[in-house]
Design a protein around this motif. Structure first.
Motif, mmCIF file in Angstrom:
data_model
loop_
_atom_site.group_PDB
_atom_site.id
_atom_site.type_symbol
_atom_site.label_atom_id
_atom_site.label_comp_id
_atom_site.label_asym_id
_atom_site.label_seq_id
_atom_site.Cartn_x
_atom_site.Cartn_y
_atom_site.Cartn_z
ATOM 1 N N ARG A 37 40.336 34.381 41.846
ATOM 2 C CA ARG A 37 40.082 35.280 42.991
ATOM 3 C C ARG A 37 41.187 36.337 43.121
ATOM 4 N NH1 ARG A 37 38.665 30.259 45.360
ATOM 5 N NH2 ARG A 37 36.404 30.102 45.569
ATOM 6 N N ALA A 38 42.427 35.919 42.963
ATOM 7 C CA ALA A 38 43.550 36.858 43.078
ATOM 8 C C ALA A 38 43.512 37.892 41.958
ATOM 9 C CB ALA A 38 44.877 36.099 43.063
ATOM 10 N N ALA A 39 43.228 37.466 40.738
ATOM 11 C CA ALA A 39 43.146 38.403 39.608
ATOM 12 C C ALA A 39 41.992 39.378 39.799
ATOM 13 C CB ALA A 39 42.996 37.634 38.295
ATOM 14 N N HIS A 40 40.888 38.883 40.329
ATOM 15 C CA HIS A 40 39.731 39.750 40.576
ATOM 16 C C HIS A 40 40.052 40.761 41.670
ATOM 17 C CE1 HIS A 40 35.708 40.741 42.301
ATOM 18 N NE2 HIS A 40 35.492 40.981 41.021
ATOM 19 N N ALA A 41 40.670 40.308 42.745
ATOM 20 C CA ALA A 41 41.031 41.206 43.855
ATOM 21 C C ALA A 41 42.012 42.290 43.409
ATOM 22 C CB ALA A 41 41.626 40.401 45.008
ATOM 23 N N ALA A 42 42.862 41.951 42.445
ATOM 24 C CA ALA A 42 43.833 42.925 41.927
ATOM 25 C C ALA A 42 43.231 43.828 40.856
ATOM 26 C CB ALA A 42 45.046 42.184 41.359
ATOM 27 N N GLY A 43 41.949 43.627 40.540
ATOM 28 C CA GLY A 43 41.292 44.454 39.537
ATOM 29 C C GLY A 43 41.636 44.075 38.111
ATOM 30 N N LEU A 44 42.141 42.865 37.915
ATOM 31 C CA LEU A 44 42.568 42.441 36.580
ATOM 32 C C LEU A 44 41.521 41.615 35.839
ATOM 33 C CD1 LEU A 44 46.191 41.360 37.523
ATOM 34 C CD2 LEU A 44 45.459 43.509 36.463
ATOM 35 N N LEU A 45 40.483 41.191 36.527
ATOM 36 C CA LEU A 45 39.519 40.289 35.908
ATOM 37 C C LEU A 45 38.140 40.469 36.513
ATOM 38 C CD1 LEU A 45 39.082 37.839 33.992
ATOM 39 C CD2 LEU A 45 39.625 36.370 35.928
#
Length: 70
Positions: A37-45
């Motif tokens: 979730r954190a990686a997705h929110a940061a646009g990384l995944l």
């Protein structure tokens, strides 16, 4: 679709090849899901509409997955 996703490291690497974008991930570990979730929110995944199923793979209904992804 990523099964047994862990924290998403392999998925991130695969996406960086530019050939695939993660549409859905299935992982049962809450800490790993928090990382995804954190990686997705940061646009990384993952794609903007990434679906994360915090569940055991065996409990996920294939029809639900197909309906959710269109």
């Amino acid at each position: 679709v990523s099964l047994y996703s862990g924290a998403g490291g392999l998925d991130c690497g695969i996406e960086r090849t530019g050939r695939l974008i993660l549409a859905a991930a299935v992982e049962q570990d809450p800490a790993a899901c928090a990382t995804i979730r954190a990686a997705h929110a940061a646009g990384l995944l993952g794609s903007p509409g990434l679906r994360l199923y915090e569940s055991d793979v065996a409990a996920l209904e294939p029809g639900r997955l197909m309906a959710d992804l269109g």
